[in-house]
Scaffold this motif. Structure first.
Motif, PDB file in Angstrom:
ATOM      1  N   PHE A 248     -67.305  44.643 -49.941  1.00 17.57           N
ATOM      2  CA  PHE A 248     -68.126  44.396 -48.846  1.00 17.57           C
ATOM      3  C   PHE A 248     -68.137  45.030 -47.541  1.00 17.57           C
ATOM      4  O   PHE A 248     -69.213  45.515 -47.056  1.00 17.57           O
ATOM      5  CB  PHE A 248     -68.429  42.736 -48.496  1.00 17.57           C
ATOM      6  CG  PHE A 248     -69.243  42.021 -49.776  1.00 17.57           C
ATOM      7  CD1 PHE A 248     -70.385  42.176 -49.959  1.00 17.57           C
ATOM      8  CD2 PHE A 248     -68.377  40.983 -50.430  1.00 17.57           C
ATOM      9  CE1 PHE A 248     -71.151  41.438 -51.150  1.00 17.57           C
ATOM     10  CE2 PHE A 248     -69.154  40.139 -51.375  1.00 17.57           C
ATOM     11  CZ  PHE A 248     -70.261  40.584 -51.715  1.00 17.57           C
ATOM     12  N   LEU A 249     -67.105  45.288 -47.152  1.00 21.17           N
ATOM     13  CA  LEU A 249     -66.883  46.367 -46.195  1.00 21.17           C
ATOM     14  C   LEU A 249     -67.259  47.500 -46.357  1.00 21.17           C
ATOM     15  O   LEU A 249     -68.027  48.289 -45.520  1.00 21.17           O
ATOM     16  CB  LEU A 249     -65.194  46.312 -45.664  1.00 21.17           C
ATOM     17  CG  LEU A 249     -64.798  47.178 -44.332  1.00 21.17           C
ATOM     18  CD1 LEU A 249     -65.571  46.386 -43.158  1.00 21.17           C
ATOM     19  CD2 LEU A 249     -63.551  47.168 -44.363  1.00 21.17           C
TER      20      LEU A 249
ATOM     21  N   GLY B  43     -59.572  37.528 -53.299  1.00 18.07           N
ATOM     22  CA  GLY B  43     -60.358  37.685 -52.066  1.00 18.07           C
ATOM     23  C   GLY B  43     -60.186  39.324 -51.398  1.00 18.07           C
ATOM     24  O   GLY B  43     -61.270  39.686 -50.694  1.00 18.07           O
ATOM     25  N   SER B  44     -58.906  39.893 -51.297  1.00 15.35           N
ATOM     26  CA  SER B  44     -59.139  41.199 -50.709  1.00 15.35           C
ATOM     27  C   SER B  44     -59.882  42.234 -51.086  1.00 15.35           C
ATOM     28  O   SER B  44     -60.357  43.172 -50.575  1.00 15.35           O
ATOM     29  CB  SER B  44     -57.400  41.536 -50.525  1.00 15.35           C
ATOM     30  OG  SER B  44     -57.034  41.852 -51.667  1.00 15.35           O
ATOM     31  N   SER B  45     -60.121  42.299 -52.372  1.00 15.72           N
ATOM     32  CA  SER B  45     -60.620  43.372 -53.220  1.00 15.72           C
ATOM     33  C   SER B  45     -62.349  42.892 -53.055  1.00 15.72           C
ATOM     34  O   SER B  45     -62.630  44.012 -52.610  1.00 15.72           O
ATOM     35  CB  SER B  45     -60.565  43.053 -54.543  1.00 15.72           C
ATOM     36  OG  SER B  45     -61.317  44.230 -55.287  1.00 15.72           O
ATOM     37  N   VAL B  46     -62.489  41.800 -52.994  1.00 17.15           N
ATOM     38  CA  VAL B  46     -64.087  41.664 -52.577  1.00 17.15           C
ATOM     39  C   VAL B  46     -64.502  41.781 -51.335  1.00 17.15           C
ATOM     40  O   VAL B  46     -65.513  42.272 -50.749  1.00 17.15           O
ATOM     41  CB  VAL B  46     -64.358  39.963 -52.745  1.00 17.15           C
ATOM     42  CG1 VAL B  46     -65.878  39.583 -52.477  1.00 17.15           C
ATOM     43  CG2 VAL B  46     -64.457  39.803 -54.414  1.00 17.15           C
ATOM     44  N   VAL B  47     -63.505  41.389 -50.230  1.00 17.08           N
ATOM     45  CA  VAL B  47     -63.702  41.757 -48.733  1.00 17.08           C
ATOM     46  C   VAL B  47     -63.802  43.254 -48.535  1.00 17.08           C
ATOM     47  O   VAL B  47     -64.470  43.590 -47.752  1.00 17.08           O
ATOM     48  CB  VAL B  47     -62.824  41.111 -47.818  1.00 17.08           C
ATOM     49  CG1 VAL B  47     -62.522  41.419 -46.450  1.00 17.08           C
ATOM     50  CG2 VAL B  47     -62.508  39.531 -48.111  1.00 17.08           C
ATOM     51  N   THR B  48     -62.842  43.848 -49.334  1.00 16.42           N
ATOM     52  CA  THR B  48     -62.946  45.372 -49.026  1.00 16.42           C
ATOM     53  C   THR B  48     -64.228  46.211 -49.481  1.00 16.42           C
ATOM     54  O   THR B  48     -64.798  47.089 -48.873  1.00 16.42           O
ATOM     55  CB  THR B  48     -61.703  46.090 -49.644  1.00 16.42           C
ATOM     56  OG1 THR B  48     -60.378  45.484 -49.393  1.00 16.42           O
ATOM     57  CG2 THR B  48     -61.573  47.483 -49.806  1.00 16.42           C
TER      58      THR B  48
END
Length: 84
Positions: free
Chosen positions: A66-67, A59-64
């Motif tokens: 997209f940010l 989750g954190s890699s995908v969120v980063t």
């Protein structure tokens, strides 16, 4: 490759120097991630803990990622003239 090319075009057309450096840096991060995974897949270098942008399950890699794309879109949006 298209995302990296578009990111550098955004960096070149940015209004402020800060926006240009931010766009170039964020684009470089995405390009470096993809390059490391590509080289690891081709067994040119050993794979590390870096995930492929937008493909990883975490989750954190995908969120980063997209940010990063959101910031690039914001910088790109500042360059467009307002329509009357």
């Amino acid at each position: 490759m298209l995302l990296v090319l578009r990111g550098f075009v955004i960096a070149l057309s940015a209004r402020t120097e800060f926006s240009a450096l931010l766009a170039a840096g964020l684009t470089s991060v995405l390009a470096l991630q993809a390059l490391i995974i590509l080289a690891g897949t081709l067994e040119l270098i050993p794979l590390t803990g870096i995930t492929l942008p937008f493909v990883s399950y975490g989750g954190s890699s995908v969120v980063t990622n997209f940010l990063i794309v959101g910031l690039l879109l914001r910088i790109s949006h500042e360059e467009r003239p307002l329509r009357a």
